[in-house]
Motif scaffolding. Sequence first.
Motif, short mmCIF file in Angstrom:
data_model
loop_
_atom_site.label_atom_id
_atom_site.label_comp_id
_atom_site.label_asym_id
_atom_site.label_seq_id
_atom_site.Cartn_x
_atom_site.Cartn_y
_atom_site.Cartn_z
N ALA A 199 28.83 2.87 -10.63
CA ALA A 199 27.32 3.15 -10.40
C ALA A 199 27.27 4.60 -10.58
CB ALA A 199 27.20 2.57 -9.33
N VAL A 200 28.00 5.25 -9.74
CA VAL A 200 27.48 7.04 -9.64
C VAL A 200 27.73 7.52 -10.64
CG1 VAL A 200 28.09 8.35 -8.43
CG2 VAL A 200 27.60 6.65 -6.72
N SER A 201 28.46 6.86 -11.37
CA SER A 201 29.20 7.49 -12.55
C SER A 201 27.98 7.17 -13.63
CB SER A 201 30.47 6.92 -12.78
OG SER A 201 31.20 7.46 -13.80
N LYS A 202 27.77 6.05 -13.53
CA LYS A 202 26.75 5.98 -14.57
C LYS A 202 25.30 6.99 -14.99
CE LYS A 202 27.95 1.40 -15.93
NZ LYS A 202 27.65 -0.53 -15.68
N VAL A 203 25.05 7.09 -13.64
CA VAL A 203 23.45 8.00 -13.13
C VAL A 203 24.21 9.04 -13.73
CG1 VAL A 203 22.72 8.90 -11.03
CG2 VAL A 203 22.89 6.05 -11.35
N SER A 204 25.14 9.45 -13.45
CA SER A 204 25.61 11.10 -13.53
C SER A 204 25.25 10.89 -14.93
CB SER A 204 26.94 11.54 -12.94
OG SER A 204 26.88 12.70 -12.94
N THR A 205 26.47 10.63 -15.64
CA THR A 205 26.58 10.26 -16.98
C THR A 205 24.53 10.07 -17.20
OG1 THR A 205 28.19 9.87 -17.05
CG2 THR A 205 27.24 9.83 -19.20
N PHE A 206 24.18 10.12 -17.54
CA PHE A 206 23.04 9.92 -17.27
C PHE A 206 21.81 11.13 -17.12
CE2 PHE A 206 18.16 8.28 -16.64
CZ PHE A 206 17.75 8.33 -18.51
N MET A 207 21.64 11.02 -16.46
CA MET A 207 21.37 12.69 -16.29
C MET A 207 21.68 13.65 -16.27
SD MET A 207 18.96 11.16 -13.98
CE MET A 207 17.36 12.81 -12.92
N LEU A 208 23.63 14.01 -16.51
CA LEU A 208 23.94 14.76 -17.34
C LEU A 208 23.32 14.91 -18.74
CD1 LEU A 208 27.10 15.17 -16.41
CD2 LEU A 208 25.60 16.90 -16.24
N SER A 209 23.03 14.26 -19.30
CA SER A 209 22.32 13.76 -20.56
C SER A 209 21.22 15.04 -21.02
CB SER A 209 22.47 12.76 -21.79
OG SER A 209 21.62 12.15 -20.56
N ARG A 210 20.99 14.61 -19.70
CA ARG A 210 18.50 15.30 -19.65
C ARG A 210 18.85 16.99 -19.09
NH1 ARG A 210 19.54 10.47 -20.54
NH2 ARG A 210 17.81 9.05 -21.93
N ALA A 211 20.22 17.29 -19.15
CA ALA A 211 20.08 18.79 -17.37
C ALA A 211 19.60 19.38 -18.83
CB ALA A 211 21.12 18.93 -16.81
N TYR B 273 24.45 17.02 -6.37
CA TYR B 273 24.54 16.04 -7.71
C TYR B 273 26.98 15.75 -7.25
CZ TYR B 273 20.53 14.16 -9.93
OH TYR B 273 18.84 13.04 -10.25
N GLY B 274 26.85 17.33 -6.83
CA GLY B 274 28.21 16.73 -6.91
C GLY B 274 28.77 16.12 -5.93
N VAL B 275 28.08 16.90 -5.05
CA VAL B 275 27.70 16.01 -3.74
C VAL B 275 28.10 14.71 -3.36
CG1 VAL B 275 27.45 16.12 -0.57
CG2 VAL B 275 26.92 18.00 -1.94
N ILE B 276 26.93 14.32 -3.71
CA ILE B 276 26.91 12.46 -3.81
C ILE B 276 28.05 12.16 -4.88
CG2 ILE B 276 25.90 10.96 -4.97
CD1 ILE B 276 23.03 12.62 -4.77
N ILE B 277 28.65 12.71 -5.91
CA ILE B 277 29.69 12.16 -6.56
C ILE B 277 31.21 12.53 -5.63
CG2 ILE B 277 31.20 12.62 -8.18
CD1 ILE B 277 28.62 13.97 -9.81
N ARG B 278 31.41 13.53 -4.91
CA ARG B 278 32.63 13.18 -4.20
C ARG B 278 32.54 12.60 -2.91
NH1 ARG B 278 31.58 19.37 -5.98
NH2 ARG B 278 33.04 19.99 -7.77
N GLU B 279 30.79 12.28 -2.08
CA GLU B 279 31.38 10.92 -1.88
C GLU B 279 31.38 9.77 -1.92
OE1 GLU B 279 30.12 11.64 2.38
OE2 GLU B 279 30.62 13.50 1.75
N ALA B 280 30.64 9.24 -2.61
CA ALA B 280 31.36 8.41 -3.26
C ALA B 280 32.53 8.07 -3.60
CB ALA B 280 30.28 8.32 -4.73
N MET B 281 33.84 9.19 -4.33
CA MET B 281 34.72 9.41 -4.38
C MET B 281 35.48 9.20 -2.94
SD MET B 281 35.55 11.52 -7.35
CE MET B 281 36.36 12.31 -6.44
N ALA B 282 35.15 10.09 -2.25
CA ALA B 282 35.58 9.76 -0.85
C ALA B 282 35.70 7.99 0.01
CB ALA B 282 35.06 9.94 0.30
N THR B 283 34.60 7.31 -0.81
CA THR B 283 34.27 6.24 0.05
C THR B 283 36.08 5.01 -0.36
OG1 THR B 283 33.73 5.17 -1.86
CG2 THR B 283 32.36 5.76 0.05
#
Length: 60
Positions: free
Chosen positions: A26-38, A8-18
Amino acid sequence: MAEMRMLYGVIIREAMATGDKELMQAVSKVSTFMLSRAAGRDEALNDWQNADGELKKALS
């Protein structure tokens, strides 16, 4: 599970690099959703949370 969390950290940082705001949102929405379940605490989750915070800051 820690292996998945590391991604997740890698994907988030790759998205930011673009610089693509739509992708970042979009990545932020998925991350927020998944973090709430971690569950649990480990270094990978901390990295993911830090990356999520960096992404939210970049989007603001």
